[in-house]
Motif scaffolding. Structure first.
Motif, PDB file in Angstrom:
ATOM      1  N   MET A 138       5.827   2.375  -0.354  1.00 32.58           N
ATOM      2  CA  MET A 138       4.825   1.362  -0.013  1.00 32.58           C
ATOM      3  C   MET A 138       5.521   0.010  -0.192  1.00 32.58           C
ATOM      4  N   ASN A 206       5.552   3.351   4.516  1.00 31.08           N
ATOM      5  CA  ASN A 206       4.137   3.150   4.856  1.00 31.08           C
ATOM      6  C   ASN A 206       4.044   1.934   5.771  1.00 31.08           C
ATOM      7  N   HIS A 215      -1.999  -2.589   1.853  1.00 29.40           N
ATOM      8  CA  HIS A 215      -1.531  -1.253   2.234  1.00 29.40           C
ATOM      9  C   HIS A 215      -1.188  -1.155   3.715  1.00 29.40           C
ATOM     10  N   HIS A 443       0.605   8.204  -1.559  1.00 28.66           N
ATOM     11  CA  HIS A 443      -0.287   7.052  -1.766  1.00 28.66           C
ATOM     12  C   HIS A 443      -1.753   7.450  -1.685  1.00 28.66           C
ATOM     13  N   ARG A 512      -0.412   3.267  -6.994  1.00 29.80           N
ATOM     14  CA  ARG A 512       0.354   2.319  -6.179  1.00 29.80           C
ATOM     15  C   ARG A 512       0.906   1.171  -7.025  1.00 29.80           C
TER      16      ARG A 512
END
Length: 639
Positions: A138, A206, A215, A443, A512
């Motif tokens: 991420m 991601n 995100h 995630h 996260r």
């Protein structure tokens, strides 16, 4: 006739070829059963999904000394699709049905049908991922590579890298995901040598496209890298430098929905474009479904910041999959693959076109779909999906392995894990198995350490926010078993960033947290580097090796991976007694320690065995240290 029947699709003597069948090839099945009184007919009953049964007479071959009769049949299957089969034995006065048990072995008079997946080789299987290792990132939470951008006026830009992500809802009950820690593409470039030390061959990012949230699953502009992450030139540099180090970049394609704050929907007027929310004359209006314009519209899982797209609307499909579309644009930049978000919500026609777009640019481009169940027989929105029969997905996220690896590590149910592995190997084409994304957390799920450890009272969100496992040493032993299975079973392990550093965390956003640079758990890091080295050194076995179960008894799960270049045996013991393993043919070495194998695997431990491997000398052996760091250092990681 008693209940002694011999047939399993996992046995080469019973079914050839094993696994899925290529359309046009010949399937050969051999059934053995105890001799009934005067069997008159034996049939294979083969049924294409949704069609009528077809009976194929089986030919008598032989009678074994123990009076078992053997019948065989060969069938050329020319049409791809999903098939099911069982056997029928007729005598003068009775009919016997032979079907499959949960372990795929034959049952007399009961059981379900076996599955046969028949596929076409529309595209050559991707080659770069087999035997490798995926690392999931991420971007906002991985590494700040300097020159931090702060381009969002609404954002909460954090300077406490080790802090807890915002998790409390606002006055409207919404968690806004507007706190940013500063990870970016420059940070990923900076850490390329680190990935190499882990044995990584594919970096899965991601979403990196411009979006409102941290995100990025609420895409704002598919043609633009989010400015907080960097630029398209940064991505080009990452791709080029990763290629030189033997690593490919895989992007996350989120096409089932966009963000409401996007160039396409433009609910808040952020963009200069005329979005679908603003006018029915917008070029993007047909991309969405409005029930009562403009405020009542279909959204992904009823999350109104994620308006759902109509993927088969010609203008949307062209924008994503066309000659000048998004998939070709980024694939031409040199990425190695696409991970398609919520693939079960993307129509077949869209998946066909998406795969075609990627392969037209790079025939070796990996097209991998997020599917949480058995992807070979998945039914989504009342329709049977055809992900794996050719022309769509090269592989999928392997959640079935995840669930039963974790179940085995917690409960010792080795038979269930073996059953799941056999079902996947039976149902999936080999090119899919070779590229399976074997994950233990992501995630979207709680982190591996938090799942396997005891974190005390986690009954509320507030308690889960600060929960830490109470027994680090026992948890490490469990994680070691799970990770070793992840790295050695068929498919390709996917390491979620920070697992190798000992990160904990329950649901989003606790899973996260930022990567704890400088505060890594050294025992975990050492373990994952060792597992990565093992895959690199034994790549041929893990890329091409077959799977053979050795035992599932008494909480022990042992199996072999075999190829022309060698054999690896993995023994995971979740039983209460040591497991003794002896096999002639040379001295075994435990590849996790590089030391001679003593013949026994203690409870709550795992061994990876090979023969003909150089052992460490006494000078090369690292001094014995306590593997788990002091609790004080462990807690400081989150302070």
């Amino acid at each position: 006739m008693n209940e002694q029947v011999k047939f399993s699709p996992m046995c080469p003597a019973c079914k050839s070829p094993s696994g899925a069948l290529k359309a046009g090839d010949t399937l050969r099945l051999t059934l053995k059963f105890n001799r009934p009184s005067n069997p008159s007919e034996v049939f294979l009953v083969l049924t294409k999904d949704g069609e009528s049964d077809v009976y194929y007479p089986m030919e008598f071959v032989a009678v074994e000394p123990d009076t078992m009769m053997e019948y065989t049949v060969s069938v050329a299957v020319t049409t791809r699709g999903l098939y099911f089969y069982h056997f029928i034995v007729n005598t003068e006065d009775k009919q016997y049905r032979i079907g499959a048990g949960d372990d795929l072995h034959a049952l007399l008079g009961k059981g379900h049908d076996w599955q046969l997946t028949v596929y076409e080789s529309v595209y050559a299987p991707p080659s770069f991922l087999k035997g490798g290792l995926i690392y999931q990132i991420m971007p906002d939470r991985f590494c700040d590579g300097g020159a931090r951008n702060k381009t969002k006026p609404y954002a909460q830009y954090r300077d406490d890298w080790y802090g807890l992500p915002e998790y409390l809802p606002d006055e409207n009950g919404r968690i806004r995901n507007e706190d940013f820690f500063g990870g970016n593409l420059r940070g990923v470039i900076k850490k390329l040598p680190y990935f190499k030390s882990l044995g990584v061959t594919c970096i899965y990012l991601n979403p990196v496209f411009e979006a409102h949230s941290n995100h990025k699953y609420d895409t704002g502009n598919y043609r633009k890298i989010d400015p907080d992450f960097g630029t398209a030139d940064d991505l080009r540099e990452l791709i080029a430098k990763a290629d030189k180090m033997g690593m490919k970049i895989m992007l996350d394609g989120v096409f089932s929905h966009t963000g409401d704050d996007s160039i396409y929907f433009n609910k808040y007027g952020t963009y200069d474009s005329v979005g679908a929310y603003q006018s029915v004359h917008s070029p993007y209006y047909k991309w969405y479904t409005f029930r009562d314009y403009p405020d009542d519209y279909e959204s992904w899982w009823n999350v109104d910041i994620l308006p759902q797209t109509r993927e088969c609307e010609p203008s949307f499909s062209e924008y994503i999959c066309g000659e000048d579309g998004i998939i070709r644009y980024w694939t031409e930049m040199g990425i190695g693959g696409w991970r398609l978000d919520v693939a079960d919500e993307l129509p077949d026609a869209f998946l066909d076109r998406a795969a075609k777009a990627a392969k037209a640019v790079n025939p070796d481009c990996l097209v991998l779909g997020e599917v949480w169940e058995d992807a070979s027989n998945k039914i989504a929105y009342s329709a049977r999906r055809r992900y794996l029969t050719g022309g769509q997905l090269d592989s999928v996220t392997n959640y079935p392995f995840k669930e039963d690896i974790l179940n085995f590590v917690r409960c010792g149910d080795a038979q269930r894990l073996n059953n799941t592995i056999n079902v996947i190997l039976n149902n999936y084409p080999k090119f899919v198995v070779d590229n399976l994304m074997n994950l233990l957390d992501t995630h979207d799920t709680a982190r591996l350490i938090s799942v396997l450890g005891d974190s005390g009272d986690t009954s509320t969100r507030e308690k889960r926010a600060t929960a830490l496992i109470s027994d680090p040493e026992h948890t490490f032993a469990l994680v070691k078993i799970a990770a070793t299975l992840q790295y050695t079973l068929p498919g390709v392990p996917c390491l979620y960033y920070g697992d190798e550093a000992g990160l904990e965390g329950f649901e989003d956003p606790f899973n996260r947290r930022c990567y704890p640079w400088g505060r890594e758990n050294r025992a975990y890091l050492k373990l994952y580097k060792k597992l990565g080295a093992l895959r690199t050194e034994q790549k041929d076995v893990f890329a091409e090796g077959t799977y053979r179960n050795i035992t599932t008894e008494n909480g022990v799960f042992a199996f072999a991976r075999e190829s022309a270049s060698g054999e690896i045996i993995v023994i995971a013991n979740r039983g209460e007694q040591p497991y003794a393993f002896e096999e002639k043919g040379g001295e075994w070495v435990d590849l996790l320690t590089d030391l001679p194998f003593g013949g026994r695997v203690p409870p709550c431990s795992v061994a990876v065995l090979a023969r003909g491997v150089k052992q460490k000398t006494q000078k090369e052996k690292a001094p014995i240290k306590k593997e788990i760091e002091p609790r004080r250092l462990y807690k400081e990681r989150y302070e």
